[in-house]
Design an enzyme around this catalytic site. Structure first.
Site, mmCIF file in Angstrom:
data_model
loop_
_atom_site.group_PDB
_atom_site.id
_atom_site.type_symbol
_atom_site.label_atom_id
_atom_site.label_comp_id
_atom_site.label_asym_id
_atom_site.label_seq_id
_atom_site.Cartn_x
_atom_site.Cartn_y
_atom_site.Cartn_z
ATOM 1 N N PRO A 11 2.952 -4.594 -2.240
ATOM 2 C CA PRO A 11 3.020 -4.647 -0.771
ATOM 3 C C PRO A 11 4.455 -4.794 -0.261
ATOM 4 C CG PRO A 11 2.038 -6.662 -1.659
ATOM 5 C CD PRO A 11 2.209 -5.717 -2.809
ATOM 6 N N GLU A 55 -0.621 -12.790 -9.172
ATOM 7 C CA GLU A 55 0.309 -13.132 -8.087
ATOM 8 C C GLU A 55 1.527 -12.218 -8.055
ATOM 9 O OE1 GLU A 55 -0.312 -15.599 -5.696
ATOM 10 O OE2 GLU A 55 -2.217 -15.226 -6.702
ATOM 11 N N ARG A 73 -3.108 16.835 -3.601
ATOM 12 C CA ARG A 73 -3.434 17.886 -2.635
ATOM 13 C C ARG A 73 -2.255 18.811 -2.382
ATOM 14 N NH1 ARG A 73 -4.264 16.713 2.149
ATOM 15 N NH2 ARG A 73 -6.135 17.891 2.618
ATOM 16 N N ASP A 100 -2.713 19.824 7.640
ATOM 17 C CA ASP A 100 -3.215 18.459 7.742
ATOM 18 C C ASP A 100 -2.623 17.708 8.927
ATOM 19 O OD1 ASP A 100 -4.607 18.606 5.392
ATOM 20 O OD2 ASP A 100 -3.084 17.576 4.185
#
Ligand code: ADE
Length: 254
Positions: free
Chosen positions: A89, A116, A154, A169
């Site tokens: 993250p 963690e 893709r 897209d």
């Protein structure tokens, strides 16, 4: 393209990677996916992949040695410059553009973190890029890796049926796609717009672009800051702004 994934939970990939487009890509030899259980690179009899953090604190930290050994073993026969991507993250946020860039490589390596965190020496020694799928924390990097593999494959030529379909897209050029319809022409009283049924390709293309712009204006105005717009499109945006102002004025008057 060959993708190597380092994970403690290779079975998590079973469903998504064996269905639909991803399976087709693998079946056609366009995606050569290798899942590596990080535990196979441990050297102790308990196959320990994690340990307590230096400095205290809760949770367990993934050990550096098995991950670094695994990555080095898969890189041994990979071209120089092969990206080694850490799912975290804390990374830069994944996007259509990053998917397109990654699709250019012959090989990619994904590292999925758990617990963690990962001993920072993995990042220092083998990681070339840290990527996140958004500002929220998941229990591990497996789902982010699957999201990224799905999005980037893709863009590998031959994976999508109609060549170049990825170019239409949402996000391909900073503008969302407009609405789509299929038969029947009327469903629960809602009609398919006439322009789509008339067969005038130029008119359809113009209508779709306008609808895409309208959606972007309404739902993701932040994207418009970066989009490249023609003069006509800028004019259209100004008319949307005028329409909004008129609606607001009416609401205030009422
Ligand atoms: N690992 C945990 N949360 C993540 C996120 N948002 N993106 C990528 N990897 C993650």
């Amino acid at each position: 393209m060959r993708i190597d994934v380092m994970t403690l939970f290779p079975a998590m990939f079973d469903g998504p990677m064996t269905e639909s487009m991803l399976w087709k890509a693998r079946d056609r030899g366009l995606l050569d996916l290798h899942l590596h259980d990080i535990r196979t690179f441990t050297t102790d009899k308990h196959r320990t992949a994690d340990d307590i953090p230096y400095g205290g604190g809760g949770g367990m930290i993934m050990k550096a040695a098995p991950i670094v050994a695994g990555v080095e073993s898969v890189l041994a026969d990979a071209p120089p410059g092969t990206p080694v991507l850490l799912m975290t993250p804390q990374g830069r946020v994944f996007s259509h553009q990053i998917a397109r860039e990654l699709a250019q490589y012959e090989r990619l390596v994904f590292i999925c973190g758990r617990y963690e965190g990962i001993d920072d020496r993995v990042r220092q020694l083998v990681v070339t890029d840290e990527l996140s799928i958004g500002d929220y924390v998941l229990t591990g990097g497996e789902l982010p890796a699957m999201v990224m593999i799905d999005a980037l494959i893709r863009h590998v030529p031959g994976v999508l049926g109609a060549e170049g379909a990825a170019e239409a897209d949402s996000h391909a050029d900073g503008i969302l796609e407009g609405p789509h319809f299929t038969r029947p022409p009327v469903f629960r009283g809602l009609s398919v717009p006439d322009v789509l049924q008339e067969g005038n390709h130029a008119k359809v293309a113009r209508w779709r672009r306008e609808q895409g712009l309208r959606r972007t204006w309404a739902q993701r105005p932040d994207l418009l800051m970066r989009a490249e717009l023609t003069e006509d499109e800028q004019y259209l945006l100004a008319t949307f702004a005028d329409e909004d102002a008129a609606v607001l004025a009416q609401a205030n008057a009422g």
